[in-house]
Structures are given as C-alpha cells and as structure tokens.
Scaffold this active site. Structure first.
Site, PDB file in Angstrom:
ATOM      1  N   HIS A 100      -5.820  -7.590   5.888  1.00 25.58           N
ATOM      2  CA  HIS A 100      -6.771  -7.406   6.993  1.00 25.58           C
ATOM      3  C   HIS A 100      -6.262  -6.200   7.788  1.00 25.58           C
ATOM      4  O   HIS A 100      -5.041  -5.993   7.886  1.00 25.58           O
ATOM      5  CB  HIS A 100      -6.764  -8.578   7.974  1.00 25.58           C
ATOM      6  CG  HIS A 100      -7.178  -9.902   7.415  1.00 25.58           C
ATOM      7  ND1 HIS A 100      -6.291 -10.766   6.831  1.00 25.58           N
ATOM      8  CD2 HIS A 100      -8.374 -10.540   7.409  1.00 25.58           C
ATOM      9  CE1 HIS A 100      -6.925 -11.871   6.469  1.00 25.58           C
ATOM     10  NE2 HIS A 100      -8.194 -11.765   6.803  1.00 25.58           N
ATOM     11  N   ASP A 103      -3.559  -7.145  10.135  1.00 25.37           N
ATOM     12  CA  ASP A 103      -2.268  -7.582   9.573  1.00 25.37           C
ATOM     13  C   ASP A 103      -1.323  -6.399   9.487  1.00 25.37           C
ATOM     14  O   ASP A 103      -0.138  -6.519   9.758  1.00 25.37           O
ATOM     15  CB  ASP A 103      -2.373  -8.048   8.109  1.00 25.37           C
ATOM     16  CG  ASP A 103      -3.352  -9.146   7.861  1.00 25.37           C
ATOM     17  OD1 ASP A 103      -3.585  -9.926   8.800  1.00 25.37           O
ATOM     18  OD2 ASP A 103      -3.876  -9.219   6.741  1.00 25.37           O
TER      19      ASP A 103
HETATM   20  C1  XLS Z   1      -9.388 -17.982   5.547  1.00 25.31           C
HETATM   21  C2  XLS Z   1      -9.622 -17.028   4.482  1.00 25.31           C
HETATM   22  C3  XLS Z   1      -9.154 -15.615   4.776  1.00 25.31           C
HETATM   23  C4  XLS Z   1      -9.784 -14.629   3.832  1.00 25.31           C
HETATM   24  C5  XLS Z   1      -9.614 -13.212   4.258  1.00 25.31           C
HETATM   25  O1  XLS Z   1      -9.527 -19.175   5.380  1.00 25.31           O
HETATM   26  O2  XLS Z   1      -9.048 -17.532   3.305  1.00 25.31           O
HETATM   27  O3  XLS Z   1      -7.779 -15.524   4.761  1.00 25.31           O
HETATM   28  O4  XLS Z   1      -9.309 -14.760   2.529  1.00 25.31           O
HETATM   29  O5  XLS Z   1     -10.199 -12.970   5.481  1.00 25.31           O
END
Ligand code: XLS
Ligand code: CA
Ligand code: CA
Length: 439
Positions: A100, A103
């Site tokens: 992200h 992140d």
């Molecule tokens: C949350 C999601 C998230 C996505 C990416 O539950 O798994 O991490 O994979 O935004």
C-alpha cells in the site's frame, strides 16, 4: 549492514531435509505441468504485514522485534526499512512484493507532502528492484486507516473524501507504473456500511463505479497497462462490505460496464469469512474469466475473523492449485502472502519460518494438483457424472432445441427418470489423500 545476519539465501534441500531454513518442496526451477514452479507460483511478500505489522491487537501493544526500524515516521527510516525488506525478499527467493502507498512511505501533514514522501521512498524501491531483480506484483492505496476515511473513500457521504481518495489513487497508479507493477488492486477498505438507517446504498455504489471508471481512464492516459483487480471481502471493517464475494463483485462490475477492465484477487481468509471455500471463490471467478491473482493465507474457523495466518494446510493449497491450474494459471497475478506471523512469533527469524512454510505448502499443493489433473483422477468421475448431457435429451437441452412442452412430452413417454448414480464424494476425498501421500 544486514537486517537478517546469519541467514543465507534459502535453498531447496528436498522433502527429507529437517533444516527449517531450507525449502523441502519449493524448488524454483523444477518443472511441473510444463512450467517451472517459479513461473506457476509467482510468490509475493506483502509489505504491510511483514514490514509494518507490529503484532498489536485490540487487547495489547506491539511485540515485533525489527532491528532495522528506528520506530520513527521519518522518510529516512522508511528507506532503511525498504532495504531490509528487499534483503528478506531476496533471501526467500521471492520474485515479487506488494504494497500500500502508506506502508512504504509515511503519510505527511498534507497531500502534497504525502506525495513527496512516496516519491522519495519509491526511488529507493526502484534502486532495490534493479539491484535485486525482485518485481512489484501490485500496488494499492490505503484508503481506510486515516480518520478521514471513517465513512469510506469512494463511497463516503463526504464528496471531499472521494476527491482525496481519487488523488491518492492517481498518485499510487503513477508510482505503480513507474515501478513496473504488474497489477493494481482495489480492496474495499471501508467501502460498505454499518447501518442502512444512514446509508444511500444506490448512491454509494454509483459513486464507486464512477471512481473505477476514472481510475481506468487515468491509467490509460498515463500508459499503465497492469491488470486492475478487485479483492472481495464480506465484512471487516464494515458490517457489510460492498465487494462481499466473487459473485457480488462480478455482478457489480457487469452492472456498471466495468467487467472488461477488472479481474479478481481472491483471498482465502475472505472466502471463508463470506461463508464459502477458497475453491468456490476461485472457481466462480475462473469460470467467468475473472481469476486474476490470489492472497494466500488462511483464517481460523474457531476465531472467525480476518486473522491472515500463513497457509500450511495441504488440502487448502492443493484445492487452490487445482482450480488455478484448471483455469490456466494466474496470468499476471501471483501467490501473494497476505499473511502475518502471530504476535507471539515476534522474532525476525519467524518471518523466514512463516514464508518458507507457506511457500513449501503451495509448492506441494502445486505438485499434488498437477498430478491429479495429469492423470485426470477427479475429472474422469466428473465427466461420467454429467454424461447424460452429452447425448439424447441432455444434449438437446444444452443446444436449446427443446422447451417445457417437449420436455413434458419426453417425460410422459418415459414415465420416470433414469437411475441416479452415486456422487462418490468419499472416494474422491480418498483419492486426493492418495495424491497428497504420493507427491
Ligand atoms: C484486508 C485486505 C487488504 C488487501 C490490500 O483485509 O486483505 O490487506 O489485501 O488492501
Ligand atoms: Ca488481502
Ligand atoms: Ca485478510
């Protein structure tokens, strides 16, 4: 300076090895069903759990030890963290990673500052990608953590939030393109609702579709050719997420003329939260040509929430690979470990054990599934089960040659249906076990 001193590149040693820092099944160059394991599995490590996960839970503080991280929100720390991350990717022989925007780089005091931070860290990511050969599987924007997104992003009741989210995705598409990202993911975040008492669902879904159309247009305008993916999830953080499962996503995409531009990123933990199996979600997406990528993890059925655990269950990986192979592979997608170590597994070494276990489980699942398909061990029974559709009245129904009147005439003449055959579920389950034993 090494972030993971004393750990070398993980090597394949074979099923008999008891070295926990070796692969027992993942042998990147081994050819299975016409392709190397590396090409089939396209493993990816996620940045958010592995490098931003603190181990905190609603009841307690973080536990993770991350010697490479000074704990600050500085860009410099983010750059050091990026270098540590690439050391892990390389040592795991993971060809891909995913992030992200927030992140990898800290959120700034303004949107402009956030953009600048992102650019600064993206430079290091670019250098590290070039140095190591590790590639970006997908980028995505975090539009759920900051309080501004409390009512959602593209589905917020506050139009300014839609505009902010659009600016964030615009930037994230640019950076993803710059880094050669092969896909771009939209997971719903807070796109959903807590109560219909305060929600205009129709308007929110219209806005979400508008947002996606804008994303497609912008991607075209900058020449980003990666695959767009939507990741279904039924609940958490909202009570009802709009992208609740594969069927709901495909219905939404079809209704708003978006089907050609999207595929799905299917996550195992989300499948079970939706009351489905991973196999079901994959097959549903696959049969509509929309199987794009997977988030490889697992939930805990006793806990019943999104625990994002590393997948180690051979049934899960075998079933997942059976469906993926059946539908022709993952294309530009990959097996992305959207999984986190438990907060009790707080040492850097645990990150290795966790990924090695997941990669081995998928490699074995791949081998088992390939053998089952190669010998048509399940397929034969499925073909026989539907044989009544290959000729006679079944073939006529499928060809659209008959209607209710002809069918009634057929049944009046015949009087009763042909005898049913056994479904043989237990036999089929035992056959799968046999292949797992054998691999
Ligand atoms: C949350 C999601 C998230 C996505 C990416 O539950 O798994 O991490 O994979 O935004
Ligand atoms: Ca996920
Ligand atoms: Ca999840």
């Amino acid at each position: 300076m090494s972030a993971f001193p004393g750990i070398d590149v993980i090597q394949y040693e074979g099923p008999e090895s008891d070295n926990p820092l070796a692969f027992r099944w993942y042998n990147p160059d081994e050819v299975v069903a016409g392709r190397s394991m590396r090409e089939h599995l396209r493993f990816s490590v996620v940045y958010w759990h592995t490098f931003r996960g603190t181990g905190s839970d609603p009841f307690g503080a973080g536990t993770m030890i991350c010697p490479w991280d000074d704990g600050s929100d500085s860009v410099e720390n983010a750059c050091n963290r990026a270098r540590a991350a690439f050391e892990l990717f390389e040592k795991l022989q993971a060809p891909y990673y995913a992030f992200h925007d927030r992140d990898v780089a800290p959120e700034g005091g303004t949107l402009a500052e956030s953009h600048r931070n992102f650019d600064a860290v993206a430079k290091v990511l670019q250098e590290e990608q070039q140095r190591s050969g590790v590639k970006l599987l997908w980028g995505t924007a975090n539009m759920f953590s900051h309080p501004r997104f409390m009512h959602g992003a593209a589905t917020s009741c506050n139009a300014d939030v839609f505009a902010y989210a659009a600016s964030q995705v615009k930037k994230c598409l640019e950076v993803t393109k710059e880094l050669g990202g092969e896909n771009y993911v939209f997971w719903g975040g807070r796109e959903g609702y807590q109560t219909l008492y305060n929600t205009n669902m129709r308007r929110e879904l219209d806005h979400l579709a508008k947002f996606f159309h804008m994303a497609i247009d912008y991607a075209k305008s900058i020449g980003f050719s990666g695959q767009f993916l939507i990741e279904p999830k039924p609940k958490e953080p909202t009570k009802h997420q709009y992208d609740s499962d594969a069927a709901a996503c495909l219905n939404f995409l079809r209704s708003y003329d978006l089907l050609d531009s999207f595929k799905l990123n299917i996550e195992a933990n989300h499948a079970t939260l939706a009351g489905h199996t991973m196999m079901h979600e994959l097959d549903y997406a696959g049969m509509q040509g929309a199987l794009g990528s997977i988030d490889a993890n697992t939930g805990d059925l006793l806990l019943g929430w999104d625990t994002d655990q590393f997948p180690t269950d051979y049934y899960l990986t075998t079933q997942t690979m059976l469906v993926i192979l059946k539908h022709g592979g993952l294309g530009s997608g990959g097996v992305n470990f959207d999984a986190k170590v438990r907060r009790e597994s707080f040492e850097p070494l645990d990150l290795f054990y966790a990924h090695i276990g997941g990669m081995d489980a998928f490699a074995k699942g791949l081998k088992v599934a390939a053998a089952i398909l190669e010998e048509n061990a399940l397929g034969r029974l499925v073909e026989e089960r539907y044989a009544s559709w290959d000729s006679g009245i079944g073939a006529k129904i499928e060809a659209g040659e008959v209607g209710f009147a002809e069918l009634e005439q057929y049944m009046l003449e015949k009087g009763e249906v042909a005898a049913n055959a056994s479904g043989r579920q237990e036999l089929l389950e035992a056959i799968v076990n046999r292949y797992i034993d054998r691999a």
